[in-house]
Design an enzyme around this catalytic site. Structure first.
Site, PDB file in Angstrom:
ATOM      1  CB  SER A  12     162.211  58.377  23.983  1.00 16.67           C
ATOM      2  OG  SER A  12     161.269  58.946  24.866  1.00 16.67           O
ATOM      3  CE  LYS A  23     158.730  50.941  24.623  1.00 12.90           C
ATOM      4  NZ  LYS A  23     158.266  52.330  24.896  1.00 12.90           N
ATOM      5  CD  GLU A  58     157.348  43.075  27.393  1.00  8.41           C
ATOM      6  OE1 GLU A  58     157.599  42.020  26.785  1.00  8.41           O
ATOM      7  OE2 GLU A  58     158.039  44.113  27.287  1.00  8.41           O
TER       8      GLU A  58
HETATM    9  C1  LIG Z   1     158.352  52.874  26.154  1.00  9.45           C
HETATM   10  C2  LIG Z   1     158.821  54.272  26.107  1.00  9.45           C
HETATM   11  C3  LIG Z   1     159.767  54.784  27.017  1.00  9.45           C
HETATM   12  C4  LIG Z   1     160.308  53.980  28.167  1.00  9.45           C
HETATM   13  O1  LIG Z   1     160.993  52.829  27.810  1.00  9.45           O
HETATM   14  P1  LIG Z   1     162.575  52.706  27.887  1.00  9.45           P
HETATM   15  O2  LIG Z   1     162.837  51.277  27.661  1.00  9.45           O
HETATM   16  O3  LIG Z   1     163.000  53.176  29.244  1.00  9.45           O
HETATM   17  O4  LIG Z   1     163.143  53.576  26.828  1.00  9.45           O
HETATM   18  C5  LIG Z   1     160.204  56.086  26.865  1.00  9.45           C
HETATM   19  N1  LIG Z   1     159.711  56.875  25.888  1.00  9.45           N
HETATM   20  C6  LIG Z   1     158.797  56.437  25.005  1.00  9.45           C
HETATM   21  C7  LIG Z   1     158.304  57.368  23.953  1.00  9.45           C
HETATM   22  C8  LIG Z   1     158.313  55.126  25.081  1.00  9.45           C
HETATM   23  O5  LIG Z   1     157.402  54.705  24.201  1.00  9.45           O
END
Ligand SMILES: *Cc1c(COP(=O)(O)O)cnc(C)c1O
Length: 393
Positions: A377, A89, A111
């Site tokens: 992610s 993020k 948000e």
């Molecule tokens: C917020 C988040 C997501 C989901 O958000 P996307 O916008 O779909 O990427 C996925 N993995 C992690 C670790 C997150 O913090």
């Protein structure tokens, strides 16, 4: 077939900017300027420098040997979990805070659901010395206390959203309301590849550093820039969009999206937006949306707070409808098992969102010489209590 946004802000049938009149000047200023600003050498320099020295990029592309052996294919993990603040993020919040400064904004709103985007926003506001207000559902505030504490420590004001289901969707409504009341000095940092045009495209471009790096990293390791597949979990779709971006127009790269099936797609407790969604408008864009026959938004559910959103970004709705991407959905149980498996096999505790992407192997069998790149992610520190409760650790 094009997978990029057109001048009107559409990906095929999806996207656009469905906004209240009061927000028109803000969105219009952003739309007219974002590509020029992003192309400025000074902007590029500052963005890349911060990604390198502050976020810690490039994130490694790690060959997961034991996981590969288990599933009899070649698996690489793109380690966004190693970024500062623990997920992808921050790539977007760094980009947007620089954009906000170029547009002369002094006050930032955001948000947040699980609190990850709130923390990433509060972090860059501390970095730049800008005022930061984060809207968060009252229920999420209660269940994500450590992230609330982080945001406060970083100097942000966390305002509870007390309407509706008191979760992410309601926090987003509050943020939009704030922006309508403070259009001049405020920039709204949206946390995923959603919202009115140009947000989905802007967020995708900031996150596209992920696939840009995958290309040269894979070239170094395997002698080719293109994997056979890229895989990512989808909440709103920002880590997925960044992971796919440079491969969208290359048919030799298969694109795989994994959504949250919650307790099961047909259980009434899920967040499998593309499987269950119908065309509708949410938070400024036309996309696939979980809704009742008369258009009321259905409450989503997933064990993972970051995937718990009733819509999906317009790019992903387009990839679904055109068949460019394969979509799977993983249940809570499949994701939790996949998260534990990665932990045991590779010594990496993933975020529960990420664990959904890893559950792709329970749905699809790859060939032994396929190269599969998975977007890792985020890291699982924030989810420790969930893992403990689920596995009775
Ligand atoms: C917020 C988040 C997501 C989901 O958000 P996307 O916008 O779909 O990427 C996925 N993995 C992690 C670790 C997150 O913090």
């Amino acid at each position: 077939m094009s997978y990029n946004v057109n001048e009107k802000g559409y990906y095929g049938d999806f996207g656009g900017a469905f906004i209240p009149e009061m927000l028109y000047p803000n969105i219009e200023a952003l739309r007219q300027n974002y590509l020029n600003v992003m192309a400025e050498p000074e902007f590029q320099k500052e963005f890349n420098q911060l990604l390198k020295d502050y976020v810690g990029r490039p994130s490694p592309l790690y060959f997961a040997k034991r996981l590969s052996k288990k599933f009899n294919t070649k698996i690489y993990l793109k380690r966004e979990d190693l970024n500062h603040t623990g997920a992808h993020k921050v790539n977007n919040t760094i980009g947007q805070i620089l954009m906000a400064k170029r547009l002369g904004k002094t006050r930032i709103i955001a948000e947040t659901g699980a609190g990850q985007h709130g923390v990433a926003t509060a972090t860059v506001c501390a970095l730049m010395g800008l005022e930061c207000i984060v809207y968060m559902g009252e229920i999420d505030i209660a269940r994500q206390a450590p992230n609330v504490a982080r945001m406060k420590m970083l100097g942000a004001t966390v305002i509870p959203a007390t309407s509706g289901s008191k979760t992410l969707k309601d926090a987003t409504n509050e943020a939009i309301r704030d922006w309508i009341n403070n259009p001049k000095n405020t920039h709204y940092i949206i946390g995923s590849a959603i919202g009115p045009h140009p947000y989905p495209d802007m967020v995708t471009r900031f996150q596209s550093v992920i696939s840009e790096e995958i290309q040269w990293q894979l070239k170094e390791k395997e002698g080719r820039e293109h994997p056979d597949y890229v895989v990512a979990c989808i909440g709103g779709g920002s880590n997925a969009a960044g992971t796919y971006y440079h491969f969208l127009d290359h048919d030799d790269v298969g694109i795989i999206a994994v959504e949250a099936a919650g307790k099961g797609i047909q259980s009434g407790k899920s967040a499998a937006t593309s499987a269950l969604g119908k065309e509708g408008i949410i938070h400024g864009c036309k996309t696939l949306l979980m809704q009742t026959k008369d258009g009321q938004i259905t409450e989503p559910y997933s064990i993972s707070a970051g995937l718990d959103y009733p819509g999906v970004g317009p790019l992903h709705a387009h990839l679904y409808k055109t068949g460019r991407a394969e979509f799977y959905s993983a249940t809570d149980d499949e994701a939790m098992q996949a998260g534990l498996e990665l932990t045991k096999l590779e010594g990496i505790i993933p975020a529960i969102e990420t664990a959904h992407a890893l559950a792709v192997f329970t749905h699809k069998t790859f060939k032994p010489d396929d190269i599969v790149v998975i977007s890792l992610s985020g890291r699982g520190d924030k989810d420790l209590q969930n893992y403990i409760d689920y596995f009775n650790l």
